[in-house]
Design a protein around this motif. Structure first.
Motif, PDB file in Angstrom:
ATOM      1  N   PRO A 191       0.793  -1.244   0.000  1.00  0.00           N
ATOM      2  CA  PRO A 191       0.000   0.000   0.000  1.00  0.00           C
ATOM      3  C   PRO A 191       0.817   1.282   0.000  1.00  0.00           C
ATOM      4  O   PRO A 191       0.436   2.272  -0.635  1.00  0.00           O
ATOM      5  N   CYS A 212       2.249   1.747  -3.381  1.00  0.00           N
ATOM      6  CA  CYS A 212       1.132   2.057  -4.283  1.00  0.00           C
ATOM      7  C   CYS A 212       0.740   3.526  -4.200  1.00  0.00           C
ATOM      8  O   CYS A 212       0.559   4.189  -5.229  1.00  0.00           O
ATOM      9  N   ASP A 213       0.649   4.052  -2.982  1.00  0.00           N
ATOM     10  CA  ASP A 213       0.267   5.463  -2.810  1.00  0.00           C
ATOM     11  C   ASP A 213       1.362   6.413  -3.285  1.00  0.00           C
ATOM     12  O   ASP A 213       1.071   7.496  -3.801  1.00  0.00           O
ATOM     13  N   LEU A 239       2.414   4.986  -7.730  1.00  0.00           N
ATOM     14  CA  LEU A 239       1.499   4.622  -8.814  1.00  0.00           C
ATOM     15  C   LEU A 239       0.406   5.664  -9.001  1.00  0.00           C
ATOM     16  O   LEU A 239      -0.082   6.272  -8.040  1.00  0.00           O
ATOM     17  N   ASN A 240       0.023   5.844 -10.272  1.00  0.00           N
ATOM     18  CA  ASN A 240      -1.118   6.692 -10.574  1.00  0.00           C
ATOM     19  C   ASN A 240      -2.410   5.949 -10.251  1.00  0.00           C
ATOM     20  O   ASN A 240      -2.427   4.730 -10.068  1.00  0.00           O
ATOM     21  N   LYS A 241      -3.513   6.660 -10.212  1.00  0.00           N
ATOM     22  CA  LYS A 241      -4.802   6.045  -9.883  1.00  0.00           C
ATOM     23  C   LYS A 241      -5.167   4.956 -10.887  1.00  0.00           C
ATOM     24  O   LYS A 241      -5.733   3.919 -10.540  1.00  0.00           O
ATOM     25  N   GLU A 268      -3.148   3.066 -12.423  1.00  0.00           N
ATOM     26  CA  GLU A 268      -2.234   1.933 -12.323  1.00  0.00           C
ATOM     27  C   GLU A 268      -2.425   1.125 -11.051  1.00  0.00           C
ATOM     28  O   GLU A 268      -1.930  -0.008 -10.949  1.00  0.00           O
ATOM     29  N   GLN A 269      -3.103   1.696 -10.058  1.00  0.00           N
ATOM     30  CA  GLN A 269      -3.146   1.065  -8.747  1.00  0.00           C
ATOM     31  C   GLN A 269      -3.842  -0.307  -8.770  1.00  0.00           C
ATOM     32  O   GLN A 269      -3.516  -1.176  -7.964  1.00  0.00           O
ATOM     33  N   ASN A 270      -4.796  -0.529  -9.659  1.00  0.00           N
ATOM     34  CA  ASN A 270      -5.489  -1.809  -9.737  1.00  0.00           C
ATOM     35  C   ASN A 270      -4.864  -2.762 -10.744  1.00  0.00           C
ATOM     36  O   ASN A 270      -5.281  -3.930 -10.843  1.00  0.00           O
ATOM     37  N   SER A 321       0.996  -4.868  -9.734  1.00  0.00           N
ATOM     38  CA  SER A 321       1.264  -5.453  -8.418  1.00  0.00           C
ATOM     39  C   SER A 321       2.748  -5.664  -8.162  1.00  0.00           C
ATOM     40  O   SER A 321       3.154  -5.915  -7.027  1.00  0.00           O
TER      41      SER A 321
END
Length: 597
Positions: free
Chosen positions: A450, A453-454, A457-459, A461-463, A466
């Motif tokens: 997490p 990720c914050d 990564l861009n929004k 890319e977050q999903n 990994s």
């Protein structure tokens, strides 16, 4: 005050109201000026410029220039004329005379001591303490310096003409004079004949020299082209500035008194000895001082900056006392021997364009032992005794923002800390190892938790992402950090600034009549003096260069020189100053060189 280079803050055309104020101030300060003379000094229609500058000591002052030449400078609301103004109007200030050898002391920053002041038979001008005075050379009323009297005329005579007489503000050959067209003083005849005491002293000196067969060590003839710049003399040197030799002292009447020398007699005539000294300085300068990259070189610069510095201590080069009489005739002789090649690159200005360093006369010349022992000390320093330029060390840094702080807190870094790229990489590796994020199946990848990720990564890319490769992880981290840079000048503490350092920007601009000019910006960021660089370029390419304020900044300037001079700039910045190419922008705009036929 102007013995060392100054920094120009702004250079703008004068407003109409400021022009009227200047006229009224000049009229009030110099009431002897007639209305016609006042119109000459401060013209109604000709362009006048107001120049704000800082001296090498940080003093702020204003200079008024008519065309190219500075005519007045103002310190604390007090106006002072320059030598250019006094040459046209020598009657503005009371005059005191001194000997020509004193001038190079004054140019170097020394004050005028009373032993160096000549006392004429008619007496000194009557002045009070604090009076602004002009300083001239014997036999010529054209002022070569201005200074403030430290005592009244009565006090000078009561002190036996000993001690400090004048605090010198500005001289011929200093940097304020160099800001103008660099013309030489005119010959202005004295109001009356020389005092008999001085004439007798000169005749006696010449008779002694002829009897001993020694060449005179110094000249008392007024030849502005033969004056030199000697750096900053000490107080003791200034006290003895009126000496015509190391063992000569002026008496109370200002005439020189010679003492016997211990040197053995020389059978050569003074003219032959001066010819020998002239050739020695010439070949010494070519062999040890002049570099091929400095050509073409103005003949006047070669004489003033190179040959005079090669003159042995205790002697003075006086071309008038040689068989050549003029420096141009001497250079013609050297050109006929195919040692050098002299050309008139611009009307009335000659330059040395080529030197045959393989010529037998240069190769066989042996540098005197005293000069060879002194040269390493001289070469280790730049102008005015300062250390030569060294390019700064520039290192990019990265600032920790609030968004990135969680990634670095385990390595002891907080918001606002600045890190180098290696420190960023170490902190990222440390975070991955502590949190055991290395992928077990492929150690080239890092699992994204997490925090990563914050931070990285861009929004969108977050999903989807990994895992990240190590290089991708570090590069993303560097991109998210705030840019800083650190500049370290030799002998100084490092300076950290926000953002990336601006490169030295070189642009080509079009002016009227399809003329091009080269503009150089951001020199100050790299510790370069714009005025010094402009002087070097002006000498190398034989084109006019000016310094103007950089729009939108408070204390930065830009250099503007005629023509496309990027080839010369690239050589100067890359080879001489060793500025990395990545910090110079615009080198690709150099003119294409045509094929030689």
């Amino acid at each position: 005050m102007f013995a060392k280079a100054f920094r120009v803050k702004s250079n703008t055309a004068i407003k109409g109201s400021d022009r009227r104020k200047l006229r009224s101030d000049v009229a009030a300060t110099f009431p002897t000026l007639t209305s016609e003379q006042l119109s000459e000094v401060v013209p109604n229609k000709e362009e006048l410029n107001v120049i704000k500058l800082y001296t090498h000591k940080g003093e702020a002052l204003t200079v008024y220039a008519n065309g190219r030449n500075p005519i007045f400078f103002e310190i604390e609301k007090t106006l002072y004329p320059t030598v250019y103004t006094l040459w046209s109007h020598p009657h503005l200030l009371p005059m005191f005379s001194t000997w020509p050898p004193v001038l190079h002391k004054l140019t170097g920053g020394a004050d005028l001591m009373l032993p160096g002041v000549i006392v004429p038979s008619c007496g000194l001008p009557q002045v009070e303490r604090g009076t602004l005075c002009a300083i001239t050379l014997v036999e010529n009323r054209a002022p070569v310096a201005i200074g403030i009297a430290t005592m009244s005329t009565t006090e000078m005579m009561a002190a036996g003409m000993k001690g400090k007489g004048f605090t010198v503000l500005h001289t011929y050959m200093d940097h304020l004079w160099g800001f103008g067209d660099k013309s030489c003083p005119p010959t202005v005849a004295p109001l009356e004949a020389e005092p008999s005491e001085m004439v007798d002293a000169e005749e006696e000196l010449q008779e002694d020299e002829e009897e001993e067969g020694n060449a005179p060590k110094n000249s008392i003839s007024v030849d502005p082209s033969l004056q030199t710049d000697s750096g900053n003399p000490s107080v003791e040197e200034a006290i003895q500035c009126a000496h015509l030799g190391e063992k000569e002292e002026p008496n109370e009447n200002g005439s020189p008194e010679t003492t016997e020398e211990d040197n053995p007699e020389d059978s050569r005539s003074p003219q032959e000895q001066m010819d020998v000294l002239l050739h020695q300085c010439f070949f010494h300068a070519l062999k040890c001082k002049v570099k091929k990259t400095e050509l073409p070189l103005l003949t006047s610069t070669f004489l003033r900056n190179y040959m005079f510095s090669c003159c042995p201590k205790g002697e003075q080069l006086d071309i008038k006392k040689s068989s050549y009489k003029k420096f141009s005739k001497f250079l013609q002789s050297m050109q006929q021997q195919k040692i050098i090649q002299v050309k008139e690159l611009s009307k009335g200005v000659e330059s040395i364009v080529d030197v045959d360093w393989r010529h037998g006369s240069i190769r066989s010349f042996v540098v005197p032992e005293t000069a060879a022992s002194e040269s390493p000390v001289e070469d280790s320093k730049g102008d005015d005794g300062e250390q030569p330029y060294r390019s700064p060390e520039i290192m990019p840094l990265f600032g920790v923002s609030s968004k990135m702080a969680p990634l670095f807190q385990e390595s002891g870094y907080k918001k606002g800390h600045t890190l180098s790229s290696s420190e960023v990489r170490s902190a990222v590796i440390n975070y991955v190892k502590i949190n055991e994020l290395v992928d077990e199946t492929n150690k080239n990848f890092v699992n994204v938790n997490p925090v990563l990720c914050d931070c990285l990564l861009n929004k969108s890319e977050q999903n989807e992402i990994s895992k990240l490769k190590w290089d991708d992880l570090v590069s993303r981290c560097l991109d998210q950090l705030q840019p800083f840079h650190q500049v370290t000048f030799f002998g100084h503490e490092p300076i950290v600034r926000k953002g990336n350092i601006d490169p030295i920007e070189i642009t080509i601009a079009q002016r009227s009549s399809n003329k091009k000019v080269t503009i150089i910006k951001n020199l100050e960021l790299y510790g370069l003096d714009p005025q010094a660089l402009a002087n070097i370029l002006q000498q190398k390419v034989q084109a006019s260069a000016t310094i103007t304020a950089l729009p939108g900044t408070k204390d930065r300037t830009q250099v503007q020189i005629q023509g496309n001079q990027i080839h010369h700039l690239a050589k100067l910045l890359l080879e001489d100053y060793h500025i990395p190419r990545k910090y110079i922008q615009g080198l690709e705009k150099a003119p294409k060189m045509g094929r030689k036929k």
